[in-house]
Scaffold this active site. Structure first.
Site, short mmCIF file in Angstrom:
data_model
loop_
_atom_site.label_atom_id
_atom_site.label_comp_id
_atom_site.label_asym_id
_atom_site.label_seq_id
_atom_site.Cartn_x
_atom_site.Cartn_y
_atom_site.Cartn_z
N LYS A 296 1.89 -3.76 6.59
CA LYS A 296 2.18 -4.14 5.29
C LYS A 296 3.27 -3.84 5.20
O LYS A 296 4.55 -4.49 4.42
CB LYS A 296 1.41 -2.98 4.31
N SER B 26 -1.15 3.67 10.53
CA SER B 26 -2.03 2.71 11.35
C SER B 26 -1.20 1.12 11.21
O SER B 26 -0.10 0.51 10.49
CB SER B 26 -3.08 2.37 10.32
N THR C 128 0.81 -0.96 0.27
CA THR C 128 0.27 -0.15 -0.05
C THR C 128 0.70 1.35 0.00
O THR C 128 1.06 1.39 0.75
CB THR C 128 -0.92 -0.19 1.09
N TYR D 85 -2.63 -1.05 11.04
CA TYR D 85 -2.18 -1.89 9.82
C TYR D 85 -1.36 -1.62 8.92
O TYR D 85 -1.17 -2.68 7.81
CB TYR D 85 -4.29 -2.28 9.22
N HIS D 86 -1.53 -0.20 8.15
CA HIS D 86 -0.32 -0.12 7.33
C HIS D 86 1.19 -0.38 7.63
O HIS D 86 1.79 -0.97 7.16
CB HIS D 86 -0.44 1.21 7.01
#
Ligand code: NAD
Ligand code: USQ
Length: 397
Positions: free
Chosen positions: A187, A181, A146, A183-184
């Protein structure tokens, strides 16, 4: 012989349209999914805007309409033995890995969701590289990363790597990552693991650092209601343009977080399919960890809301913009310029966010306007980890 593709996360917003896209083009496609997204939706108490057929029915309808088979394996890629067996049996030429928890707000709900997101995403990817190394080391792994891995540095964002000179010496090193975040961050951890595995085991890996995707229907998804993909507009799983579209057709003010000067990169779901196809048809070399910044345009969030509002009004929708206190901790006014030439060099023909495209998407979701649940729209997930109130009305979840 047809090329074989394995799609992890093949029941998702991007995974299912990708499966149909490649199946239509003669690839032998198999999908893997543990249907966890459908469970997370139930946990939060939301649903995609357009009713979603079960995976078995999607696959069945696809076969009935096209005569083409999409094989499906239901299971969790964090379970080593399951994924190992699928990769061993399928012997794919290409693996497209979408199978992760994709939402920043979901990962920021509390400690449990942060830990879950990182374990799910990092362990799934690790299991994949081990299975590929064991059973098909020539296969090309296309991993969805991302653009948010980079954050918002005060310099241009390069495609994965940065040439630097330090104390008189030069090197090309991974671009520094400052994600926003848990989440990021998952990645970023994936990218490091993939880069390492490519280096030590000579695997072929392409990391697609994708921007925020928008869009509803792809040509294949338009063939039958069973084939539509999962369009979210809720604050957890909805991405910003898709949320603005749903808000516009329902007559809810478009929710710009904070000043709205945050800049992000964006692409049409049709270009996700095009980019993945370009990557698949031009595989990375053995030992190469290749990074493509996968997006077509950059916008400020407020600018996007203004675009949607303008087109919405021209179609007769009552579209207003409201600037709500930003539930996230992020820079609201910053430099942003990301290089994205690798996919253009391979032949990407961008579908841009024109008046016509916005009007078409608003028209596509207009029939579902009455199903937009206003309460699901308002932001609740604060980045400070507190259980949330509706930031506009103060109501508890
Ligand atoms: P999605 O949630 O709709 O799809 C992900 C799918 O993976 C779901 O069907 C889910 O059930 C499955 N999955 C998750 N964990 C799994 C596991 N452990 N085992 C098996 N299946 C599992 O998300 P999406 O929007 O289609 O995103 C796909 C990928 O692209 C994600 O990795 C996401 O981070 C990335 N991405 C998405 C966007 C976007 O705007 N949608 C942008 C950039 C990157
Ligand atoms: N935003 C608003 N109003 C909203 C929703 C979002 O102003 O109603 C703002 C956010 O504050 C943020 C920006 O819009 O600044 C983007 O938010 P988003 O929810 O659309 O995107 P993000 O959380 O970054 O995540 C989404 C996908 C994720 C993917 C990522 C690509 O959920 O899977 O990785 O986009 S990127 O942003 O390039 O990292």
């Amino acid at each position: 012989m047809a090329k074989r593709m394995l799609i992890l996360g093949g029941d998702g917003y991007l995974g299912w349209p990708t499966a149909m896209h490649f199946s239509q083009r003669g690839w032998d496609v198999a999908v893997v999914d543990n249907l966890s997204k459908r469970r997370w939706e139930a946990e939060i108490g939301i649903q995609p805007l357009i009713p979603l057929a079960p995976l078995e029915r999607r696959v069945h309808t696809w076969r009935r309409l096209t005569g083409k088979v999409i094989a499906s394996h239901q299971g969790d890629i964090t379970e080593e033995e399951f994924l190992d067996a699928v990769v061993r049996n399928e012997q794919p030429d290409t693996i497209v890995h979408y199978g992760e928890q994709p939402s920043a707000p979901f990962s920021m709900r509390d400690q449990q969701h942060a830990v879950f997101t990182q374990v799910n995403n990092v362990v799934g990817t690790l299991n994949l590289v081990f299975a590929v190394y064991r059973h098909c080391p020539q296969a090309h792994i296309i991993k969805l990363g991302t653009m948010g891995e980079y954050g918002t540095p005060n310099i241009d964002i390069e495609e994965g790597y940065l040439s630097i000179e330090h104390k008189g010496r030069k090197d090309i090193l991974p671009f520094p990552k400052q994600p926003g975040s848990f989440y990021h961050l998952s990645k970023v951890h994936d990218s490091h693991n993939l880069m390492f595995a490519a280096r030590i085991w000579a695997l072929r890996v392409t990391d697609l650092n994708q921007g925020v995707v928008y869009g509803v229907f792809t040509p294949e998804a338009s063939l039958h209601p069973d084939l539509v993909t999962s369009f979210h507009y809720d604050e957890t799983f909805g991405t910003v343009i898709n949320r603005f579209l749903a808000q516009a057709v329902r007559g809810i003010p478009l929710t710009v977080y904070g000043q709205g000067k945050q800049q992000r990169s964006f692409l049409n779901i049709l270009d996700t399919l095009q980019c993945v196809e370009l990557a698949a048809n031009n595989p990375a070399k053995a030992g190469e960890f290749r990074v493509f910044n996968q997006f077509t345009e950059q916008f400020q969030v407020l600018e996007l809301a203004q675009k949607v509002a303008r087109v919405g009004r021209s179609l007769g929708f009552k579209t207003e913009i409201v600037q709500v206190p930003n539930p996230r901790i992020e820079a609201e006014s910053h430099y942003y310029n990301a290089v994205h030439s690798n996919l253009l060099d391979l032949g990407l023909q961008p579908h841009l966010l024109t008046h016509q495209v916005l009007a078409q998407m608003l028209g596509e979701i207009r029939p579902f306007a009455k199903d937009v649940v206003e309460d699901w729209v308002w932001p609740r997930t604060n980045w400070n980890g507190e259980i949330r109130t509706n930031l506009l009305t103060g109501s508890q979840p």
